[in-house]
Design a protein around this motif. Structure first.
Motif: not given
Length: 183
Positions: A90, A116, A119-120, A126, A163, A165
């Motif tokens: 992360l 990566d 999660v995007t 996420m 956080f 996204p």
């Protein structure tokens, strides 16, 4: 049951992937690479690059840190269906602890680049990651409070998570400024 369907069943049981549909779980299963590690072998060392997140299929993994004097402190043990290596993946920072096999272990690795992208493009992943991280942080805080409280009286703290996204959304600046303000 095929190996692929067993992996999908395992993913389905994990908080990290609990909200995902079968089609998404199948895509993730295809990204995972299996590794076998013998008892007492190191999976990664403290300070290594965070190149992937690991899911335990079978066996038990020990997570420990060492200080500058070489004193070791065991942080956690992970078994089937649990994952580790998420913090370095992360943050992009080097590994904060050493992971080693307490028994013969079978692992699934999700490479950082794939993680990566996952999660995007998937807020549910996420959200699941943040939930697990908050639970782990709360358990660590409880343990530290008990250890410190035994020697220094009552100690209390608060965890704040920030956080987004999407990359480049200013979460680093926001988190840093929030930390300074709270300090």
């Amino acid at each position: 049951m095929s190996s692929s369907s067993r992996v999908i069943e395992l993913l389905r049981t994990m908080d990290l992937f609990a909200e995902l549909e079968d089609a998404e779980l199948t895509k993730i299963a295809r990204l995972l690479k299996e590794h076998k590690v013998s008892e007492n072998d190191v999976i990664f060392n403290q300070g290594d690059p965070g190149d992937g997140l690991f899911i335990v299929l079978q066996g038990r993994v020990r997570i420990a840190t060492s200080d500058h004097l070489g004193r070791e402190r065991v942080l956690a043990f992970y078994g089937p269906g649990e994952f580790f290596g998420d913090m370095a993946v992360l943050t992009g920072a080097p590994r904060s602890a050493t992971a080693s096999a307490s028994t013969d272990v079978r692992l699934l690795q999700l490479r950082k680049d794939d993680f990566d992208l996952l999660v995007t493009t998937n807020v549910a992943v996420m959200r699941g990651m943040m939930q697990v991280m908050v639970e782990r942080q709360a358990a660590l805080n409880t343990r530290l409070t008990q250890e410190l409280g035994a020697s220094q009286g009552d100690v209390r703290g608060q965890v704040t998570a920030v956080f987004s996204p999407m990359g480049g959304a200013g979460q680093t600046a926001l988190a840093t400024n929030l930390a300074v303000a709270l300090a």
